[in-house]
Design a protein around this motif. Structure first.
Motif, mmCIF file in Angstrom:
data_model
loop_
_atom_site.group_PDB
_atom_site.id
_atom_site.type_symbol
_atom_site.label_atom_id
_atom_site.label_comp_id
_atom_site.label_asym_id
_atom_site.label_seq_id
_atom_site.Cartn_x
_atom_site.Cartn_y
_atom_site.Cartn_z
ATOM 1 N N ALA A 1 -4.012 55.017 55.001
ATOM 2 C CA ALA A 1 -4.049 55.208 56.451
ATOM 3 C C ALA A 1 -3.168 56.402 56.804
ATOM 4 O O ALA A 1 -2.161 56.649 56.141
ATOM 5 N N GLY A 2 -3.588 57.133 57.824
ATOM 6 C CA GLY A 2 -2.744 58.208 58.345
ATOM 7 C C GLY A 2 -3.084 59.610 57.884
ATOM 8 O O GLY A 2 -2.342 60.550 58.160
ATOM 9 N N ARG A 3 -4.210 59.766 57.220
ATOM 10 C CA ARG A 3 -4.563 61.115 56.732
ATOM 11 C C ARG A 3 -4.716 62.121 57.861
ATOM 12 O O ARG A 3 -4.300 63.259 57.767
ATOM 13 N N GLY A 4 -5.316 61.675 58.962
ATOM 14 C CA GLY A 4 -5.613 62.612 60.055
ATOM 15 C C GLY A 4 -4.509 62.759 61.079
ATOM 16 O O GLY A 4 -4.728 63.349 62.137
ATOM 17 N N PRO B 1 4.096 59.336 57.693
ATOM 18 C CA PRO B 1 3.636 59.263 56.306
ATOM 19 C C PRO B 1 2.141 58.974 56.205
ATOM 20 O O PRO B 1 1.507 58.538 57.162
ATOM 21 N N VAL B 2 1.596 59.218 55.008
ATOM 22 C CA VAL B 2 0.334 58.605 54.602
ATOM 23 C C VAL B 2 0.753 57.314 53.896
ATOM 24 O O VAL B 2 1.661 57.329 53.071
ATOM 25 N N VAL B 3 0.138 56.204 54.256
ATOM 26 C CA VAL B 3 0.473 54.920 53.621
ATOM 27 C C VAL B 3 -0.752 54.426 52.870
ATOM 28 O O VAL B 3 -1.860 54.389 53.420
ATOM 29 N N LYS C 1 4.333 54.914 69.499
ATOM 30 C CA LYS C 1 4.002 53.483 69.451
ATOM 31 C C LYS C 1 2.565 53.256 69.931
ATOM 32 O O LYS C 1 1.924 52.298 69.534
ATOM 33 N N LYS C 2 2.079 54.206 70.742
ATOM 34 C CA LYS C 2 0.689 54.093 71.197
ATOM 35 C C LYS C 2 -0.260 54.935 70.330
ATOM 36 O O LYS C 2 -1.260 54.440 69.832
ATOM 37 N N ASN C 3 0.059 56.221 70.134
ATOM 38 C CA ASN C 3 -0.913 57.093 69.437
ATOM 39 C C ASN C 3 -0.757 57.097 67.920
ATOM 40 O O ASN C 3 -1.589 57.655 67.208
ATOM 41 N N LYS C 4 0.336 56.484 67.409
ATOM 42 C CA LYS C 4 0.592 56.348 65.963
ATOM 43 C C LYS C 4 0.592 57.687 65.212
ATOM 44 O O LYS C 4 0.377 57.738 64.010
ATOM 45 N N GLY C 5 0.806 58.786 65.960
ATOM 46 C CA GLY C 5 0.881 60.097 65.303
ATOM 47 C C GLY C 5 -0.438 60.853 65.257
ATOM 48 O O GLY C 5 -0.501 61.972 64.754
ATOM 49 N N TYR C 6 -1.509 60.235 65.775
ATOM 50 C CA TYR C 6 -2.809 60.917 65.782
ATOM 51 C C TYR C 6 -2.809 62.034 66.837
ATOM 52 O O TYR C 6 -2.002 62.019 67.769
ATOM 53 N N PRO C 7 -3.711 63.009 66.692
ATOM 54 C CA PRO C 7 -3.684 64.174 67.593
ATOM 55 C C PRO C 7 -4.302 63.904 68.957
ATOM 56 O O PRO C 7 -5.312 64.483 69.323
ATOM 57 N N THR C 8 -3.692 63.026 69.734
ATOM 58 C CA THR C 8 -4.167 62.778 71.096
ATOM 59 C C THR C 8 -3.692 63.918 72.013
ATOM 60 O O THR C 8 -2.772 64.669 71.653
#
Length: 201
Positions: free
Chosen positions: A18-21, A26-28, A161-168
């Motif tokens: 999870a988390g590649r994009g 981290p990537v987990v 906490k909302k976007n989890k690091g994604y490119p919003t």
């Protein structure tokens, strides 16, 4: 309907990440070996599940799996390795953490490096086809989300906490306004018009 087994081997590990994009964090990766009698009506590709359902599944998977392993690849390592290699390295490390060695490995996606001479197969959209990959996707996602919620406290302006690091849009707006943090991936294109971005300690 998700299938339990691909290879016919009893100790078949499914692995996913999870988390590649994401632009930061981290990537987990996770690896899971499930018993032959494993079943849960909610189990599916983690992307198809609500956060609440993933949280319900995680302890069930952990209690009922023959073995599971979790590995974190830091944003610095992602920059160093590139995100694909970081994902594969993460999957290898999660397999290393299984307390029972697998006889076969099935991998979500279409890229993998062979692991310890154990036979393996890549399966596109494997997390929507096989239970062990779906279970790995749930563990990888819940562990990563938990980490992002924790580091959100350090840098609340980015609303991880909302976007989890994604490119919003909101995340990109915060990068534009406040610069980047120690958790951002510097090898990623963080803003569409990226030239230089201030580094926020």
């Amino acid at each position: 309907m998700l299938q339990l087994n691909y290879s016919g081997f009893a100790l078949e590990a499914g692995t996913d990440e999870a988390g590649r994009g994401c632009l930061c964090g981290p990537v987990v990766a996770a690896a899971v070996i499930l018993p032959a009698n494993f079943t849960h009506e909610l189990l599916n590709d983690s992307k198809q599940l609500s956060e609440k359902k993933r949280q319900l599944l995680r302890p069930y998977i952990e209690e009922n799996a023959i073995a599971y392993g979790i590995a974190f690849i830091s944003n610095e390592e992602v920059d160093e390795l590139n995100v694909l290699q970081a994902s594969i390295t993460g999957m290898h490390r999660s397999l290393d953490r299984l307390k029972t060695a697998p006889e076969y490995v099935i991998v979500d996606g279409n890229k993998f490096r062979s692991y310890k001479n154990i036979p393996s197969e890549t399966i596109v959209k494997g997390d929507a086809k096989y239970m062990s990959i779906a279970a790995a996707s749930v563990l990888a996602k819940t562990y990563r989300d938990e980490f992002m919620e924790k580091i959100h406290e350090e840098f609340p302006a980015y609303n991880w906490k909302k976007n989890k690091g994604y490119p919003t849009k909101e995340h990109r707006r915060a990068i534009k306004e406040f610069g980047i943090t120690k958790y951002h991936r510097k090898s990623f294109r963080l803003l569409p018009e990226q030239l230089t971005i201030d580094f926020k300690k």
